[in-house]
Enzyme design. Structure first.
Site, short mmCIF file in Angstrom:
data_model
loop_
_atom_site.label_atom_id
_atom_site.label_comp_id
_atom_site.label_asym_id
_atom_site.label_seq_id
_atom_site.Cartn_x
_atom_site.Cartn_y
_atom_site.Cartn_z
N SER A 10 0.84 -1.20 0.00
CA SER A 10 0.00 0.00 0.00
C SER A 10 0.88 1.26 0.00
O SER A 10 1.78 1.37 -0.82
CB SER A 10 -0.98 -0.07 1.17
OG SER A 10 -2.06 0.79 0.95
N ASP A 155 -4.52 -6.73 -1.57
CA ASP A 155 -3.55 -6.42 -0.53
C ASP A 155 -3.07 -7.67 0.19
O ASP A 155 -3.85 -8.40 0.79
CB ASP A 155 -4.18 -5.44 0.46
CG ASP A 155 -3.22 -4.95 1.52
OD1 ASP A 155 -2.20 -5.61 1.78
OD2 ASP A 155 -3.49 -3.89 2.09
#
Length: 173
Positions: A10, A155
């Site tokens: 991220s 993710d």
């Protein structure tokens, strides 16, 4: 004095990519207060992002984020190209969007031709924030094609933290 092996997902992946795609001299010139003006993730008005969220289930648009991420990755640089250029090893963890698949640690050994900006998008694909994305691979002729048969990824920290065991196995031998 930067580490040789850097891992991030991220926003941390963006910083890691910035460091791993630039030489030390380039970083000295780039890391100035004005860099903050390039970081514009949330500039859209509430009305725009709320409509997108209502329609797609995601706060951010993947195409816009791909364009923004390309600044951090010097365009469509691959993990191998970044390693050859800087000697630093970038690692980004992602997981396939389908259930029960293991975390994948992407780097110049495991996914050398994978385009870094696509890995960064996947590493930010948290439910409600960004939808899962297809990783892209750069061919020898420079064209980009879907990696891993077009599977979508999200993710890698959603199931586990940074894959320390994999990092240790690859780079601490």
């Amino acid at each position: 004095m930067l580490p040789r092996v850097i891992s991030g997902t991220s926003a941390g992946g963006l910083v890691a990519a910035l460091v791993c795609t630039r030489t030390d001299d380039e970083l000295r010139r780039l890391l100035v207060p004005e860099l903050a003006n390039r970081i514009t993730a949330c500039e859209e008005p509430f009305k725009v992002w709320f409509k997108r969220f209502w329609n797609t289930g995601a706060r951010f648009d993947s195409v816009q984020w791909a364009r923004k991420s390309a600044f951090f990755t010097r365009g469509s640089m691959t993990f191998r190209e970044a390693y050859i250029r800087t000697g630093r090893i970038l690692n980004v963890s992602v997981i396939p969007a389908d259930r029960h698949s293991p975390t994948k640690l992407l780097n110049y050994l495991t996914a050398p031709d994978t385009v870094i900006w696509s890995a960064l998008l996947a590493s930010a694909a948290v439910p409600g924030i960004l939808n899962p994305v297809v990783l892209m691979q750069k061919l020898k002729d420079g064209n980009l094609v879907p990696w891993n048969w077009g599977s979508k990824f999200k993710d890698g920290s959603l199931r586990v933290d940074i894959p320390v065991q994999s990092l240790n196995l690859y780079f601490n031998g």
